[in-house]
Design a protein around this motif. Structure first.
Motif, PDB file in Angstrom:
ATOM      1  N   GLN A 150       0.831  -1.204   0.000  1.00  0.00           N
ATOM      2  CA  GLN A 150       0.000   0.000   0.000  1.00  0.00           C
ATOM      3  C   GLN A 150       0.869   1.259   0.000  1.00  0.00           C
ATOM      4  N   LEU A 151       1.886   1.272   0.857  1.00  0.00           N
ATOM      5  CA  LEU A 151       2.768   2.436   0.943  1.00  0.00           C
ATOM      6  C   LEU A 151       3.494   2.683  -0.372  1.00  0.00           C
ATOM      7  N   ASP A 152       3.964   1.618  -0.992  1.00  0.00           N
ATOM      8  CA  ASP A 152       4.678   1.784  -2.259  1.00  0.00           C
ATOM      9  C   ASP A 152       3.748   2.335  -3.344  1.00  0.00           C
ATOM     10  N   THR A 153       2.494   1.905  -3.332  1.00  0.00           N
ATOM     11  CA  THR A 153       1.514   2.442  -4.278  1.00  0.00           C
ATOM     12  C   THR A 153       1.383   3.950  -4.100  1.00  0.00           C
ATOM     13  N   ILE A 154       1.177   4.374  -2.861  1.00  0.00           N
ATOM     14  CA  ILE A 154       0.944   5.789  -2.573  1.00  0.00           C
ATOM     15  C   ILE A 154       2.195   6.619  -2.826  1.00  0.00           C
ATOM     16  N   LEU A 155       3.316   6.136  -2.334  1.00  0.00           N
ATOM     17  CA  LEU A 155       4.536   6.933  -2.407  1.00  0.00           C
ATOM     18  C   LEU A 155       5.108   6.999  -3.814  1.00  0.00           C
ATOM     19  N   SER A 156       4.691   6.082  -4.675  1.00  0.00           N
ATOM     20  CA  SER A 156       5.089   6.192  -6.079  1.00  0.00           C
ATOM     21  C   SER A 156       4.420   7.401  -6.737  1.00  0.00           C
ATOM     22  N   VAL A 157       3.263   7.795  -6.212  1.00  0.00           N
ATOM     23  CA  VAL A 157       2.550   8.978  -6.685  1.00  0.00           C
ATOM     24  C   VAL A 157       3.194  10.244  -6.138  1.00  0.00           C
ATOM     25  N   GLY A 158       3.654  10.144  -4.871  1.00  0.00           N
ATOM     26  CA  GLY A 158       4.230  11.295  -4.192  1.00  0.00           C
ATOM     27  C   GLY A 158       3.232  11.948  -3.263  1.00  0.00           C
ATOM     28  N   VAL A 159       3.705  12.433  -2.120  1.00  0.00           N
ATOM     29  CA  VAL A 159       2.833  13.097  -1.150  1.00  0.00           C
ATOM     30  C   VAL A 159       3.491  14.383  -0.676  1.00  0.00           C
ATOM     31  N   ASP A 160       2.644  15.325  -0.280  1.00  0.00           N
ATOM     32  CA  ASP A 160       3.120  16.594   0.263  1.00  0.00           C
ATOM     33  C   ASP A 160       3.252  16.548   1.776  1.00  0.00           C
ATOM     34  N   ALA A 161       2.532  15.648   2.421  1.00  0.00           N
ATOM     35  CA  ALA A 161       2.625  15.473   3.868  1.00  0.00           C
ATOM     36  C   ALA A 161       2.051  14.109   4.225  1.00  0.00           C
ATOM     37  N   MET A 162       2.480  13.607   5.376  1.00  0.00           N
ATOM     38  CA  MET A 162       2.088  12.271   5.832  1.00  0.00           C
ATOM     39  C   MET A 162       1.788  12.313   7.319  1.00  0.00           C
ATOM     40  N   LYS A 163       0.822  11.503   7.741  1.00  0.00           N
ATOM     41  CA  LYS A 163       0.593  11.294   9.165  1.00  0.00           C
ATOM     42  C   LYS A 163       0.482   9.799   9.435  1.00  0.00           C
ATOM     43  N   SER A 164       0.719   9.412  10.684  1.00  0.00           N
ATOM     44  CA  SER A 164       0.449   8.041  11.097  1.00  0.00           C
ATOM     45  C   SER A 164      -0.371   8.054  12.371  1.00  0.00           C
ATOM     46  N   GLY A 165      -1.187   6.995  12.518  1.00  0.00           N
ATOM     47  CA  GLY A 165      -2.014   6.826  13.694  1.00  0.00           C
ATOM     48  C   GLY A 165      -1.746   5.468  14.316  1.00  0.00           C
ATOM     49  N   MET A 166      -2.781   4.624  14.423  1.00  0.00           N
ATOM     50  CA  MET A 166      -2.591   3.289  14.982  1.00  0.00           C
ATOM     51  C   MET A 166      -1.710   2.459  14.049  1.00  0.00           C
ATOM     52  N   LEU A 167      -0.600   1.976  14.574  1.00  0.00           N
ATOM     53  CA  LEU A 167       0.342   1.207  13.762  1.00  0.00           C
ATOM     54  C   LEU A 167       0.335  -0.274  14.109  1.00  0.00           C
ATOM     55  N   GLY A 168       0.238  -0.607  15.371  1.00  0.00           N
ATOM     56  CA  GLY A 168      -0.097  -1.971  15.740  1.00  0.00           C
ATOM     57  C   GLY A 168       1.033  -2.934  16.000  1.00  0.00           C
ATOM     58  N   SER A 169       2.209  -2.702  15.417  1.00  0.00           N
ATOM     59  CA  SER A 169       3.306  -3.639  15.632  1.00  0.00           C
ATOM     60  C   SER A 169       4.632  -2.944  15.407  1.00  0.00           C
TER      61      SER A 169
END
Length: 276
Positions: free
Chosen positions: A64-83
């Motif tokens: 999922q991350l590789d899909t999104i980051l291949s597009v590029g982002v201007d900012a990122m947040k994280s919430g529940m990560l779990g492990s």
């Protein structure tokens, strides 16, 4: 037409109030294009509303991350990560894609007020994600866990924890005091290593605040994507989430979410800021 792009790495709240649901609603209201990498699925027992967390395999999260980051982002947040594995993956991708505008909402699955169910996750966030964060947004409990202090009850204790968290590598720290401190206002404390700023709004007597923390961090993320400086991004986000809390509503007998559209459609709450 082009839009600023944002990424949320977080869990799914099936009831729609928190997690990626809150993030996407906030992103939409603040006119950024939101993309999601799902870390877990949280469902609720209709009788009693106790939570069940189903983790997503780390390899699926990476795809999922590789899909999104291949597009590029201007900012990122994280919430529940779990492990720990997903926390380490998040750190790896932040470095690999050179993400500078990263907001860490250090969500901790806890029991009561004094026991973290997965303390290894807190250790990993402290070591891997805090040093990579432009902003982190712990509540009082989370701030005490990250800073390894006693429970936070006063503004001075908030300041002490903010300094400790900044020393761990977070460039800007926002500790959410909200209405839980003995203060006549709902307060949050901002610290950037040089100055403390107190953000104040009127206290709101409500229990309909489900998703407020996710919404606040997502609003900061959207504001950063639009090019606001960090303190202005935080101040505007506090106004956004305060309006959302003030207009929260009853979903069922167990929970009431905030109203994500309130800031644009109903009222934009005034936030006062002072140096301390």
């Amino acid at each position: 037409m082009t839009m600023k792009k944002t990424l949320t790495l977080a869990g799914s709240d099936s009831s729609g109030g928190a997690g990626i649901a809150a993030d996407l609603k906030t992103f939409q209201e603040l006119n950024v294009y939101g993309m999601t990498a799902l870390t877990s699925i949280v469902s609720m027992n209709p009788q009693g509303w106790n939570h069940h967390v189903t983790p997503i395999d780390v390899e699926v999260v990476e795809k999922q991350l590789d899909t999104i980051l291949s597009v590029g982002v201007d900012a990122m947040k994280s919430g529940m990560l779990g492990s720990v594995e997903i926390i380490n993956l998040g750190a790896k991708k932040i470095d690999e894609f050179n993400i500078k505008q990263y907001v860490l909402d250090p969500v901790m699955v806890c029991k009561g007020d004094d026991e973290v169910l997965q303390p290894e996750n807190t250790d990993a966030m402290r070591e891997e994600l805090l040093p990579r964060s432009l902003v982190t947004t712990p509540n009082l409990f989370e701030a005490a866990q990250l800073a390894k202090t006693s429970p936070i009850k006063t503004l001075e204790q908030m300041k002490d924890a903010a300094v400790k968290i900044h020393e761990l590598g977070a460039k800007n720290v926002v500790i959410k005091g909200g209405k839980d401190l003995d203060h006549d206002k709902a307060i949050d404390l901002f610290y950037d290593g040089n100055r403390f700023e107190l953000l104040e709004s009127d206290k709101i007597n409500t229990t309909y605040n489900h998703g407020a923390g996710c919404t606040f961090a997502a609003a900061i993320t959207a504001n950063l994507a639009h090019g606001k400086d960090v303190l202005e991004a935080v101040k505007t986000a506090k106004s956004f989430v305060t309006s959302a809390i003030a207009n929260g509503w009853k979903l069922n007998e167990y929970v009431g979410p905030v109203m994500h559209g309130a800031y644009n459609r109903i009222d934009s709450t005034k936030v006062e800021m002072s140096s301390i």
